[in-house]
Design a protein around this motif. Sequence first.
Motif, PDB file in Angstrom:
ATOM      1  N   VAL A 114       0.840  -1.204   0.000  1.00 60.00           N
ATOM      2  CA  VAL A 114       0.000   0.000   0.000  1.00 60.00           C
ATOM      3  C   VAL A 114       0.874   1.253   0.000  1.00 60.00           C
ATOM      4  O   VAL A 114       0.603   2.209  -0.739  1.00 60.00           O
ATOM      5  CB  VAL A 114      -0.986  -0.014   1.194  1.00 60.00           C
ATOM      6  N   GLU A 115       1.921   1.254   0.810  1.00 60.44           N
ATOM      7  CA  GLU A 115       2.841   2.407   0.855  1.00 60.44           C
ATOM      8  C   GLU A 115       3.462   2.670  -0.521  1.00 60.44           C
ATOM      9  O   GLU A 115       3.496   3.807  -0.995  1.00 60.44           O
ATOM     10  CB  GLU A 115       3.940   2.134   1.889  1.00 60.44           C
ATOM     11  N   LEU A 116       3.948   1.615  -1.163  1.00 59.20           N
ATOM     12  CA  LEU A 116       4.569   1.767  -2.481  1.00 59.20           C
ATOM     13  C   LEU A 116       3.541   2.161  -3.542  1.00 59.20           C
ATOM     14  O   LEU A 116       3.841   2.946  -4.450  1.00 59.20           O
ATOM     15  CB  LEU A 116       5.300   0.485  -2.875  1.00 59.20           C
ATOM     16  N   ALA A 117       2.320   1.651  -3.415  1.00 61.36           N
ATOM     17  CA  ALA A 117       1.263   2.008  -4.370  1.00 61.36           C
ATOM     18  C   ALA A 117       0.909   3.489  -4.252  1.00 61.36           C
ATOM     19  O   ALA A 117       0.715   4.177  -5.269  1.00 61.36           O
ATOM     20  CB  ALA A 117       0.025   1.140  -4.142  1.00 61.36           C
ATOM     21  N   LYS A 118       0.845   4.001  -3.032  1.00 58.77           N
ATOM     22  CA  LYS A 118       0.560   5.431  -2.844  1.00 58.77           C
ATOM     23  C   LYS A 118       1.674   6.295  -3.435  1.00 58.77           C
ATOM     24  O   LYS A 118       1.420   7.332  -4.046  1.00 58.77           O
ATOM     25  CB  LYS A 118       0.360   5.743  -1.357  1.00 58.77           C
ATOM     26  N   ASP A 119       2.907   5.853  -3.253  1.00 57.67           N
ATOM     27  CA  ASP A 119       4.050   6.572  -3.824  1.00 57.67           C
ATOM     28  C   ASP A 119       3.991   6.540  -5.349  1.00 57.67           C
ATOM     29  O   ASP A 119       4.227   7.558  -6.013  1.00 57.67           O
ATOM     30  CB  ASP A 119       5.352   5.953  -3.313  1.00 57.67           C
ATOM     31  N   ALA A 120       3.666   5.385  -5.911  1.00 53.70           N
ATOM     32  CA  ALA A 120       3.563   5.264  -7.367  1.00 53.70           C
ATOM     33  C   ALA A 120       2.447   6.167  -7.905  1.00 53.70           C
ATOM     34  O   ALA A 120       2.622   6.821  -8.939  1.00 53.70           O
ATOM     35  CB  ALA A 120       3.295   3.811  -7.755  1.00 53.70           C
ATOM     36  N   LYS A 121       1.329   6.230  -7.199  1.00 56.47           N
ATOM     37  CA  LYS A 121       0.223   7.098  -7.629  1.00 56.47           C
ATOM     38  C   LYS A 121       0.667   8.557  -7.651  1.00 56.47           C
ATOM     39  O   LYS A 121       0.390   9.293  -8.593  1.00 56.47           O
ATOM     40  CB  LYS A 121      -0.979   6.938  -6.702  1.00 56.47           C
ATOM     41  N   ALA A 122       1.391   8.971  -6.634  1.00 58.96           N
ATOM     42  CA  ALA A 122       1.835  10.361  -6.533  1.00 58.96           C
ATOM     43  C   ALA A 122       2.867  10.715  -7.596  1.00 58.96           C
ATOM     44  O   ALA A 122       2.976  11.877  -7.991  1.00 58.96           O
ATOM     45  CB  ALA A 122       2.407  10.624  -5.140  1.00 58.96           C
ATOM     46  N   ASN A 123       3.613   9.723  -8.066  1.00 60.50           N
ATOM     47  CA  ASN A 123       4.710   9.999  -8.994  1.00 60.50           C
ATOM     48  C   ASN A 123       4.483   9.488 -10.413  1.00 60.50           C
ATOM     49  O   ASN A 123       5.343   9.672 -11.269  1.00 60.50           O
ATOM     50  CB  ASN A 123       6.007   9.429  -8.423  1.00 60.50           C
TER      51      ASN A 123
END
Length: 142
Positions: A114-123
């Motif tokens: 989930v943490e990495l998915a949120k980062d991917a969404k932001a970038n």
Amino acid sequence: MTKNTGSAKYEGLGKDGKGHVSTGSGALDDQPYGFQTRFEDAPGTNPEELVAAAHASCFTMALSFKLAEAGHEDGTVETSAEVTLSKDGDGFAVTKSALSTKGKVPGLSEEKFVELAKDAKANCPISKLLDTEITLETSFEG
């Protein structure tokens, strides 16, 4: 810098017009689009469907790179995007893109996914392009 191309041709005007859309790579070649493919169920594509495909593919690739950077070597990420076209004054606007992603990465916790998915969404470059609400729903199988 990378540049990609797409093209569209529309013959006739308004609801009676018929269009065709192509990509420079040839992945889409003269695919039909128009009022009937956008607002009715005629075969073909439409701009919002193309935006949804672009957003899903961009986000999925961004997340796969985040997972690789975190040290993972194997796994699967699958994403769908649902783009909403809403009435906006006298016209229309894309008002939302809802991403739904599933991941299966051995040795990864759901919290880290989930943490990495949120980062991917932001970038994700397409997320950055869209001036709209972007939601993310995740499901994970470790």
